[in-house]
Scaffold this motif. Structure first.
Motif, PDB file in Angstrom:
ATOM      1  N   ASN A 397       8.648  21.019  30.859  1.00 59.22           N
ATOM      2  CA  ASN A 397       8.495  21.627  29.164  1.00 59.22           C
ATOM      3  C   ASN A 397      10.181  21.696  29.108  1.00 59.22           C
ATOM      4  O   ASN A 397      11.078  21.472  29.554  1.00 59.22           O
ATOM      5  N   GLU A 398      10.032  21.519  27.140  1.00 62.66           N
ATOM      6  CA  GLU A 398      10.845  21.928  26.595  1.00 62.66           C
ATOM      7  C   GLU A 398      12.386  22.584  26.502  1.00 62.66           C
ATOM      8  O   GLU A 398      13.680  21.825  25.811  1.00 62.66           O
ATOM      9  N   GLU A 399      11.365  23.689  27.021  1.00 58.42           N
ATOM     10  CA  GLU A 399      12.863  24.529  27.125  1.00 58.42           C
ATOM     11  C   GLU A 399      14.256  24.455  28.555  1.00 58.42           C
ATOM     12  O   GLU A 399      15.382  24.125  27.762  1.00 58.42           O
ATOM     13  N   TYR A 400      13.730  23.362  28.951  1.00 57.66           N
ATOM     14  CA  TYR A 400      14.832  22.475  30.510  1.00 57.66           C
ATOM     15  C   TYR A 400      15.203  21.114  29.582  1.00 57.66           C
ATOM     16  O   TYR A 400      16.377  20.703  30.219  1.00 57.66           O
TER      17      TYR A 400
END
Length: 485
Positions: A397-400
């Protein structure tokens, strides 16, 4: 009053309570149904009764594409939380670090471990995988005594000797090309038995354990010829052998009053000592040894293989890692064992290993069961439903993780990431008990391989498959040459 009138009054007197009961029951039933209708279930498609999306789930898992082919399309359609039906159970799949934290830390309160019947029977009903609450905490604490810092510090010299002997006898004795994955499985398996438990590995033991593993996710049908039937037979062989070891250890400890679990530092001695005191049963000892062997060797060997895969694909990272180990050997005598202080210096190596496990997690996640109705993110997860969290839900996940598809070991030094975003060994009360042992195994083996051999993988782009756990499809053949000192 006529007899007919008296009869009518008595009849109504008898029927009235029944009618009241029926009306009350209907009222309560409709109220309960109304409450159910008010509950907002997560979005998703349950598809067919019983089967649901089981085939799609397992087909994606076998190709090691569980996230890309199964989870991601449903996240895009429904959001981070969605419902489905897997293996006959309504299941809610959750994604994200907050979801991981919520469900993993609420173990025993809102959820409990919920593995398939085949897994429970083969791993052991009395292992820490299945026990809850105080019993789980007690057993985990007992096992953790050998796997904590003090226990592992004592274990490090044994591990060094074992790894060096293994490389010299098994690698160099087999020519200059071997299956890295198969070899590391043999090594980590023998480490658990000989260094941690004090049990000599006999020929065929690893193969017997592998037969058990083949059946952990198969239907629990005990019919001749099925995977589960073969796995159950292998499990019975293992039980018989371990029961013999446990009883011999008990006899030895009871005959020698001065002998106790601290003398040899072996986990088996600690478990048997607790059995002598009446704190645990013989079955608990055997079940937890079986679980530990699987937890400590299979996932670790895959993590090691993926670390070398990534090093082979990124020579700049390998050069930096190699220099770290050369610097450590400068202060050591020839053939001197590593110490815990040396292992602490392997910071970049551990970054490489963690980044490898982020991209290729040893486990895809795990199942829980709601033990009460759970309110989460505006949805209700009904009591009895399964909950599945996945490593891929955060690891990719690019969010993390910025540039999540890229191999960047330095992110573990430079980037701040939320808790429960990196979860290759789970988290909460059921976090893998052998996590620190796995870490030390990886670091020690990498040290001796890179300082003693020049090597390269024959197929650095080798695909990964799953059955039931991930493994390199070709066994990861490696060619190596002893370094000239």
């Amino acid at each position: 009053m006529s007899l007919d009138m008296i009869h009518d009054v008595l009849s109504w007197t008898t029927l009235l309570p029944i009618l009241v009961l029926i009306v009350s029951f209907n009222f309560l039933w409709h109220k309960k149904c109304s409450n159910r209708e008010k509950k907002k279930l997560p979005p998703g498609d349950m598809k067919f009764p019983l089967i649901g999306e089981t085939m799609e789930f397992f087909n994606a898992q076998r190709r090691n594409q569980l996230f890309e082919e199964f989870v991601r399309p449903r996240v895009l359609k429904h959001g981070k939380i969605f419902k489905t039906r897997i293996m006959g159970s309504p299941t809610v799949i959750v994604n994200g670090s907050e979801a991981n934290r919520f469900f993993l830390t609420n173990e025993f309160k809102l959820v409990k471990s919920s593995w398939p019947s085949s897994s429970v029977q083969l791993m052991g009903t009395d292992s820490i995988m299945e026990t809850d609450g105080e019993r789980h905490r007690f057993l985990r604490g007992l096992i953790g005594t050998s796997l904590g810092y003090a226990g592992l510090e004592i274990l490090v010299p044994k591990l060094c000797n074992h790894v060096r002997f293994f490389l010299e006898s098994k690698w160099e004795g087999e020519g200059n090309t071997i299956s890295l994955y198969r070899s590391t499985k043999m090594l980590t398996f023998s480490i658990v038995f000989e260094c941690l438990l004090g049990i000599k590995v006999e020929q065929g033991m690893l193969e017997t354990f592998e037969k058990v593993l083949e059946g952990v996710f198969s239907p629990a049908i005990e019919f001749p010829g099925t995977k589960f039937w073969r796995a159950k037979k292998a499990r019975m062989e293992i039980e018989k052998a371990l029961r013999k070891e446990v009883r011999e250890k008990r006899k030895e400890m009871e005959e020698n009053l001065h002998s106790n679990e601290k003398e040899d530092g072996m986990l088996l001695s600690r478990l048997v000592n607790a059995m002598i005191k009446g704190e645990i049963s013989e079955k608990e000892v055997i079940d937890n040894v079986v679980l530990l062997v699987f937890a400590a060797h299979d996932t670790t060997s895959f993590a090691i293989a993926m670390t070398f895969k990534m090093l082979a694909q990124h020579p700049d990272c390998y050069s930096k890692l190699l220099q770290e180990h050369i610097d450590i050997t400068k202060n050591k005598e020839r053939d001197e064992n590593l110490s815990m202080e040396d292992i602490k210096k392997m910071k970049y190596t551990w970054q490489v290993a963690r980044e490898s496990m982020r991209l290729f997690p040893p486990i895809f996640g795990s199942f829980r069961k709601a033990i009460t109705d759970i309110e989460y993110e505006g949805y209700t997860i009904p009591q009895g439903w399964k909950v599945l969290w996945t490593t891929y839900g955060t690891h990719y996940n690019e969010e993390y993780f910025k540039e999540a598809q890229s191999f960047k070991p330095s992110r573990f030094e430079e980037e701040e990431m939320p808790q429960y975003a990196f979860v290759p060994f789970g988290g909460g009360p059921r976090m893998c008990a052998g996590y620190q042992l796995a870490k030390i195994n990886i670091l020690i083996l990498v040290h001796y391989v890179v300082t003693k051999y020049d090597w390269f993988l024959l197929h650095p782009q080798e695909p990964i498959t799953m059955d039931p756990l991930p493994f390199p499809s070709l066994g990861m053949p490696i060619r190596f040459f002893p370094k000239q000192n």
